[in-house]
Design an enzyme around this catalytic site. Structure first.
Site, PDB file in Angstrom:
ATOM      1  N   ASP A   1       3.740  -4.047 -10.851  1.00  0.00           N
ATOM      2  CA  ASP A   1       2.791  -3.780  -9.769  1.00  0.00           C
ATOM      3  C   ASP A   1       2.333  -5.095  -9.157  1.00  0.00           C
ATOM      4  O   ASP A   1       1.828  -5.967  -9.864  1.00  0.00           O
ATOM      5  CB  ASP A   1       1.599  -2.987 -10.311  1.00  0.00           C
ATOM      6  CG  ASP A   1       0.587  -2.632  -9.226  1.00  0.00           C
ATOM      7  OD1 ASP A   1       1.010  -2.362  -8.099  1.00  0.00           O
ATOM      8  OD2 ASP A   1      -0.617  -2.635  -9.526  1.00  0.00           O
TER       9      ASP A   1
ATOM     10  N   ASP B   1       1.528  -4.201  -1.109  1.00  0.00           N
ATOM     11  CA  ASP B   1       1.223  -3.529  -2.366  1.00  0.00           C
ATOM     12  C   ASP B   1       2.367  -2.597  -2.764  1.00  0.00           C
ATOM     13  O   ASP B   1       2.631  -1.608  -2.085  1.00  0.00           O
ATOM     14  CB  ASP B   1      -0.077  -2.731  -2.184  1.00  0.00           C
ATOM     15  CG  ASP B   1      -0.588  -2.117  -3.480  1.00  0.00           C
ATOM     16  OD1 ASP B   1       0.029  -2.347  -4.536  1.00  0.00           O
ATOM     17  OD2 ASP B   1      -1.607  -1.413  -3.431  1.00  0.00           O
TER      18      ASP B   1
END
Length: 482
Positions: A359, A156
């Site tokens: 992201d 992430d």
């Protein structure tokens, strides 16, 4: 008489020449239109949009040191799906995605200094996709401890702290594929004491103040937008990435892990904060990493740490920006969008007011409302030959019934970034497949013009995304997973 015949012949020749000119012009116009359609539309077989139930293990990406295989959590390449642990429910999946976006937006709104942006050795892991709320959809396998035990973690770029479930699971652990990590069996595990300067790094890494246990151990707490959370000991351990070793790696050893987590063991933090893997392994990998997210949930991509090789000449680089409200995120200067080869009339101020991040954990790209409305209007116009349907999703509002089509012609979509960079999105990132007959435009609009825009992972699929933090730039290369 001869003069009349001559005039008549001239008239006939003129008419013939004019007709030939019109015919040639019509042919050239038709050829131009066909070439335009060829270059600015994707013709896709509808059957190819349906996820396969078989893992395509041939698409593992490059063989490099420090290169991990990336797979999708809900795809057949993740072994937990053999036991039916993870079943993709699109409604819940997209609700989870919105929860993550809400959490990101709240991080920016808490600060008072505006949304302004400022410019600011190789290890490759295979990347797989996993879709829990609050964490990334894509997963990789690393080694933890001495001797090492394999742990499957969601990677992430929007998180700093790496964490994994740990025995004895003092309160609660969820079901995962790998054996839960047991620090008592590792010779390289150490708890971080509290209070110490190292323990104090937790505040910036997690957004929560550090806590001390009764026996002076440092305790971390991470809460995600979907109300999932992990609590445990802030610790150090040996991290193994293929054959590379990172000693004294700071991570969270989770003792109470609750919510929507399932299948994978934890999270690999690739943000820009001090406790992220990128920062901790800066000496080894020079704050350089890249990944390619697989184009389907049944194929594989990769996550590579370090350069490992010369960067491809086909990579296009745009400046990496630092967001004053979210310094751990990777900022971009999105300045425009084109649909079907035509740039949309969107003022650049629409993008600069909001700001943009990239992201790996957000699924659907979020755009400022004005930008999204322009994109949606153009896309609908170019897809007018296909019947629209009422969406079964509250997030996606431009959906089509493809039940009567064997193939579909999709207009191309390109993003324009700072530095004069244009990135053509892969055709698989334009439509989101809700069912065997329903496909939707895979973008959504923010409710507030000042909310940060997010370049999501659905639109990153099939691209190699290169993060050169020291060089202050992010690169994109099409066909990156091959």
């Amino acid at each position: 008489m001869a003069s009349r015949i001559s005039s008549l012949l001239m008239c006939i020749l003129y008419i013939y020449s004019f007709s030939a000119f019109l015919c040639l012009h019509a042919h050239e116009a038709r050829e131009t239109a066909e070439n335009y359609h060829l270059h600015h539309y994707h013709t896709v077989q509808v059957s190819s949009l349906i996820p396969s139930t078989t893992c395509n293990a041939s698409s593992k990406g490059p063989k490099r040191e420090a290169s991990l295989t990336v797979i999708h959590k809900y795809g057949p390449c993740f072994q937990s799906n053999k036991d039916k642990l993870l079943v993709l429910n699109h409604t819940e999946f997209l609700l989870q995605d919105q929860s993550r976006v809400n959490s990101i937006h709240s991080k920016f709104s808490k600060n008072s200094d505006g949304n302004k942006l400022r410019e600011s050795q190789a290890t490759t892991l295979p990347a797989k996709s996993g879709g829990t709320i609050g964490t990334s959809n894509y997963i990789v396998t690393v080694g933890l401890g001495t001797p090492k035990t394999n742990q499957t973690l969601a990677f992430d770029t929007g998180s700093d702290l790496t964490w994994a479930q740990c025995k004895p699971c003092a309160k609660q652990c969820y079901q995962q594929v790998d054996p839960i990590f047991d620090p008592s069996k590792s010779t390289s595990y150490t708890n971080i004491s509290c209070p110490t300067p190292l323990c104090s790094q937790l505040t910036s890494a997690t957004g929560s103040p550090r806590q001390c246990s009764s026996n002076s151990k440092c305790i971390y707490v991470v809460r995600y937008g979907d109300r999932s959370f992990t609590i445990g000991y802030f610790s150090t351990e040996r991290l193994t990435i293929t054959s590379d070793v990172v000693d004294n790696f700071i991570f969270g050893c989770g003792q109470d892990n609750e919510g929507l987590f399932k299948g994978f063991a934890g999270l690999l933090g690739l943000g820009r904060g001090q406790v992220s893997l990128v920062q901790q392994a800066a000496q080894k990998y020079k704050k350089f990493f890249s990944y390619c997210l697989p184009s389907t949930i049944s194929s594989m991509g990769y996550l590579t740490l370090g350069k490992g090789r010369e960067v491809s000449n086909s990579s296009k680089f745009t400046p990496l920006l630092t967001l004053s409200r979210g310094p751990s995120f990777y900022g971009l200067n999105l300045s425009g969008i084109s649909v079907g080869g035509q740039r949309l009339s969107i003022p650049t101020s629409v993008f600069s007011t909001a700001g943009t991040i990239i992201d790996s954990g957000t699924v659907i790209t979020r755009l400022p409302p004005t930008a999204y409305n322009a994109l949606r209007t153009s896309f609908r116009e170019k897809m007018r030959n296909y019947p629209m349907t009422s969406s079964s999703s509250s997030l996606l509002d431009t959906c089509y019934d493809l039940s009567k089509n064997q193939s579909v012609s999709i207009p191309s979509i390109s993003f324009f970034f700072g530095g004069g960079v244009s990135v053509d999105l892969n055709k698989v990132g334009i439509l989101y497949i809700l069912s065997q007959t329903e496909a939707c435009l895979a973008f959504a609009g923010n409710s507030n013009p000042s909310d940060i825009a997010i370049f999501g992972n659905e639109q990153q699929k099939g691209l190699e995304v290169v993060y050169d933090v020291v060089g202050g730039k992010i690169g994109f290369r099409p066909g990156g997973c091959s």
